[in-house]
Design a protein around this motif. Structure first.
Motif, PDB file in Angstrom:
ATOM      1  N   PRO A 176       6.597  10.420  -4.887  1.00  0.00           N
ATOM      2  CA  PRO A 176       5.316   9.939  -4.335  1.00  0.00           C
ATOM      3  C   PRO A 176       5.489   8.886  -3.245  1.00  0.00           C
ATOM      4  O   PRO A 176       4.761   8.903  -2.242  1.00  0.00           O
ATOM      5  CB  PRO A 176       4.597   9.359  -5.562  1.00  0.00           C
ATOM      6  N   TYR A 177       6.451   7.961  -3.433  1.00  0.00           N
ATOM      7  CA  TYR A 177       6.680   6.961  -2.389  1.00  0.00           C
ATOM      8  C   TYR A 177       7.182   7.620  -1.109  1.00  0.00           C
ATOM      9  O   TYR A 177       6.753   7.268  -0.002  1.00  0.00           O
ATOM     10  CB  TYR A 177       7.681   5.914  -2.875  1.00  0.00           C
ATOM     11  N   PHE A 178       8.082   8.577  -1.252  1.00  0.00           N
ATOM     12  CA  PHE A 178       8.560   9.317  -0.091  1.00  0.00           C
ATOM     13  C   PHE A 178       7.407  10.073   0.571  1.00  0.00           C
ATOM     14  O   PHE A 178       7.366  10.213   1.801  1.00  0.00           O
ATOM     15  CB  PHE A 178       9.663  10.283  -0.523  1.00  0.00           C
ATOM     16  N   THR A 184       4.361   9.032   0.825  1.00  0.00           N
ATOM     17  CA  THR A 184       3.599   8.106   1.663  1.00  0.00           C
ATOM     18  C   THR A 184       4.277   7.899   3.021  1.00  0.00           C
ATOM     19  O   THR A 184       3.610   7.584   4.003  1.00  0.00           O
ATOM     20  CB  THR A 184       3.441   6.749   0.959  1.00  0.00           C
ATOM     21  N   LEU A 185       5.606   8.082   3.068  1.00  0.00           N
ATOM     22  CA  LEU A 185       6.325   7.957   4.334  1.00  0.00           C
ATOM     23  C   LEU A 185       6.231   9.229   5.168  1.00  0.00           C
ATOM     24  O   LEU A 185       6.208   9.174   6.399  1.00  0.00           O
ATOM     25  CB  LEU A 185       7.802   7.621   4.069  1.00  0.00           C
ATOM     26  N   ASN A 186       6.199  10.390   4.498  1.00  0.00           N
ATOM     27  CA  ASN A 186       6.110  11.677   5.177  1.00  0.00           C
ATOM     28  C   ASN A 186       5.243  12.606   4.329  1.00  0.00           C
ATOM     29  O   ASN A 186       5.729  13.222   3.372  1.00  0.00           O
ATOM     30  CB  ASN A 186       7.498  12.273   5.379  1.00  0.00           C
ATOM     31  N   PRO A 187       3.947  12.723   4.653  1.00  0.00           N
ATOM     32  CA  PRO A 187       3.028  13.517   3.817  1.00  0.00           C
ATOM     33  C   PRO A 187       3.395  14.999   3.749  1.00  0.00           C
ATOM     34  O   PRO A 187       2.978  15.688   2.821  1.00  0.00           O
ATOM     35  CB  PRO A 187       1.671  13.319   4.514  1.00  0.00           C
ATOM     36  N   LEU A 230      18.873   8.866   0.183  1.00  0.00           N
ATOM     37  CA  LEU A 230      18.877   9.659   1.418  1.00  0.00           C
ATOM     38  C   LEU A 230      17.459  10.018   1.853  1.00  0.00           C
ATOM     39  O   LEU A 230      17.159  10.031   3.053  1.00  0.00           O
ATOM     40  CB  LEU A 230      19.709  10.926   1.209  1.00  0.00           C
ATOM     41  N   LEU A 231      16.575  10.305   0.904  1.00  0.00           N
ATOM     42  CA  LEU A 231      15.194  10.656   1.261  1.00  0.00           C
ATOM     43  C   LEU A 231      14.447   9.445   1.821  1.00  0.00           C
ATOM     44  O   LEU A 231      13.790   9.527   2.863  1.00  0.00           O
ATOM     45  CB  LEU A 231      14.459  11.202   0.041  1.00  0.00           C
ATOM     46  N   VAL A 232      14.526   8.349   1.108  1.00  0.00           N
ATOM     47  CA  VAL A 232      13.739   7.165   1.499  1.00  0.00           C
ATOM     48  C   VAL A 232      14.219   6.590   2.824  1.00  0.00           C
ATOM     49  O   VAL A 232      13.425   6.100   3.629  1.00  0.00           O
ATOM     50  CB  VAL A 232      13.793   6.111   0.373  1.00  0.00           C
ATOM     51  N   THR A 233      15.529   6.649   3.075  1.00  0.00           N
ATOM     52  CA  THR A 233      16.071   6.075   4.312  1.00  0.00           C
ATOM     53  C   THR A 233      15.947   7.012   5.512  1.00  0.00           C
ATOM     54  O   THR A 233      16.183   6.579   6.644  1.00  0.00           O
ATOM     55  CB  THR A 233      17.551   5.704   4.124  1.00  0.00           C
ATOM     56  N   ALA A 257      12.338   9.968 -10.668  1.00  0.00           N
ATOM     57  CA  ALA A 257      12.427  10.860  -9.507  1.00  0.00           C
ATOM     58  C   ALA A 257      11.067  11.420  -9.111  1.00  0.00           C
ATOM     59  O   ALA A 257      10.662  11.322  -7.945  1.00  0.00           O
ATOM     60  CB  ALA A 257      13.394  12.010  -9.814  1.00  0.00           C
ATOM     61  N   LEU A 258      10.353  12.008 -10.071  1.00  0.00           N
ATOM     62  CA  LEU A 258       9.091  12.688  -9.757  1.00  0.00           C
ATOM     63  C   LEU A 258       7.893  11.758  -9.801  1.00  0.00           C
ATOM     64  O   LEU A 258       6.886  12.027  -9.129  1.00  0.00           O
ATOM     65  CB  LEU A 258       8.875  13.854 -10.730  1.00  0.00           C
ATOM     66  N   GLY A 259       7.982  10.693 -10.565  1.00  0.00           N
ATOM     67  CA  GLY A 259       6.829   9.801 -10.684  1.00  0.00           C
ATOM     68  C   GLY A 259       6.852   8.615  -9.749  1.00  0.00           C
ATOM     69  O   GLY A 259       5.801   8.017  -9.479  1.00  0.00           O
TER      70      GLY A 259
END
Length: 449
Positions: free
Chosen positions: A86-88, A90-93, A38-41, A80-82
């Motif tokens: 972090p990838y999420f 990069t999509l939304n600082p 849900l976060l990444v999408t 989840a945290l590592g």
């Protein structure tokens, strides 16, 4: 008594299959995976993403308390945290910055929990230790040091890493200096003295710009140095993040995450050690603890010193991350906010302090501003909402009401320490049994004469 026991048994019957056994592994894996997808999408900054983000962070606390293998918890945490967060980021600082702030206040809440929750010493000036670490790095890493002595210059930015240890030592020393005068004080008197200590540090920072300009007074210290990133070129070559600000966001996120993990390990080991048992004895009954041979002076000083050392480290990180500090950053309300985190989560509880820090930080930085934005949109659409109403302006009122509600319905906190929960239930059961005995007590045959 019957009602309390039956409700507790019902709750245990509902949560037991999800907290232990094969069902726990599947539940935790699906929980973390669903939140991650849900976060990444949906990386947009909106209320629905805020809710999923909070649930995502809380999943780590659920895994922490579940009865599953340690290796499974480690895999979930690393994923989840590592990786995901972090990838999420990069999509939304915005969200990675909120997570970093939550980590900073989690460490502060854990440090204050040592003083208030473990040792029972009410400290309302905890933010002073945070200020000591922040001003130490702010002064020595900027041209402000030349105001003290023109022959001195700013230290090399790489000294940020040794300054983490220096901040820990400065916080420890400051904690001992605070602990020495208040050894004989308890309760309200201790709270008043620690409150005064916190205000003294803030006032000193505000006025220490003459005759020698040490702190630059109310104007604060700007352009604080950030540490050099050793693997910047390698990360740029990967093409994941090209912006230096994004790189530093990820750097501070991972640094804070490492410090939080180390803090949890240290605090957990202390709690279950001889020192933790001595703190608990002093908290429950100081006279009885001294009679049993527990060194009161040493244990109290150790509680102040250890709790303050965590704040000193995070002060250095906070100053380098924010690039600017001034005295209002370390006012009384900041100390009260940290104390609210400890009380809300559950005094003496490690996951409780972490939960309280996450909730209060999310309310402060994310949820209340988002609700205010939604209300403004509704006002613009013609909804009958007073234009003067802004949830961010009533933050202290909401926190106060939250504490009042907690004290009435759940005084042990949202995630209480097991011993405190047992003590609370024992008191409730004893009171109910006493009422039952009074009702069932037979009337004397001569009472009507």
């Amino acid at each position: 008594m019957t009602t309390s026991t039956s409700s507790q048994s019902l709750w245990q019957r509902v949560t037991a299959p999800l907290s232990s056994g094969p069902a726990a592994y599947g539940f935790l894996a699906l929980y973390v995976l669903a939140c991650s997808i849900l976060l990444v999408t949906n990386p947009r900054t909106e209320l629905s993403t805020d809710v999923v983000f909070v649930l995502f962070l809380l999943s780590m606390l659920v895994a922490y308390r579940s009865r599953v293998a340690a290796w499974f918890k480690v895999i979930l945490g690393v994923f989840a945290l590592g990786v995901v967060l972090p990838y999420f980021g990069t999509l939304n600082p915005f969200y990675i910055d909120v997570a970093t702030q939550a980590g900073i206040f989690t460490t502060l809440a854990l440090g204050l929990n040592v003083v208030v929750g473990f040792a029972g010493l009410l400290d309302l000036g905890y933010v002073a230790f945070f200020a000591v670490g922040a001003y130490a790095w702010g002064i020595f890493s900027t041209p402000q040091i030349s105001q003290i002595n023109p022959a001195w210059g700013p230290v090399d930015p790489v000294m940020f890493y040794p300054f983490l240890i220096i901040g820990l030592i400065l916080g420890l020393i400051t904690g001992v200096l605070l602990g020495l005068p208040v050894l004989r004080l308890r309760g309200d008197y201790l709270a008043i003295v620690t409150l005064g200590f916190g205000e003294v540090i803030r006032v000193v920072a505000n006025n220490l710009d003459r005759p020698i300009n040490i702190t630059n007074g109310s104007q604060g210290i700007r352009a604080i140095e950030r540490p050099p990133l050793i693997i910047v070129d390698q990360i740029r070559n990967l093409g994941v993040v090209a912006d230096d600000n994004r790189l530093y966001q990820l750097f501070f996120y991972y640094l804070v995450l490492i410090i939080v993990l180390l803090t949890v390990i240290v605090v957990a080991r202390l709690k279950h050690s001889r020192i933790g048992r001595a703190w608990e004895a002093i908290r429950e009954d100081e006279v009885a603890a001294v009679a049993q041979g527990i060194p009161r002076v040493r244990m109290k000083l150790m509680a102040f010193a250890i709790g303050a050392s965590f704040a000193g480290v995070m002060g250095v990180v906070f100053a380098s991350k924010q690039l600017f500090i001034n005295p209002p950053t370390f006012d009384l309300l900041r100390s009260i906010n940290i104390l609210v985190m400890v009380i809300l989560g559950g005094m003496g509880s490690i996951p409780g302090a972490m939960l309280g820090a996450i909730i209060v930080t999310m309310l402060d930085l994310q949820i209340l501003p988002r609700i205010a934005a939604v209300l403004r949109e509704a006002q613009a659409a013609g909804a009958p909402i007073p234009r003067q109403f802004d949830p961010t302006q009533y933050q202290r009122l909401l926190f106060g009401l939250l504490l009042v509600v907690m004290m009435i319905f759940r005084p042990e906190g949202l995630w209480p320490d097991e011993r405190r929960r047992e003590e609370q239930h024992e008191i409730e059961i004893a009171e109910e049994e006493l009422e039952v005995d009074k009702d069932a007590k037979p009337t004397s045959p001569n009472s009507g004469r």
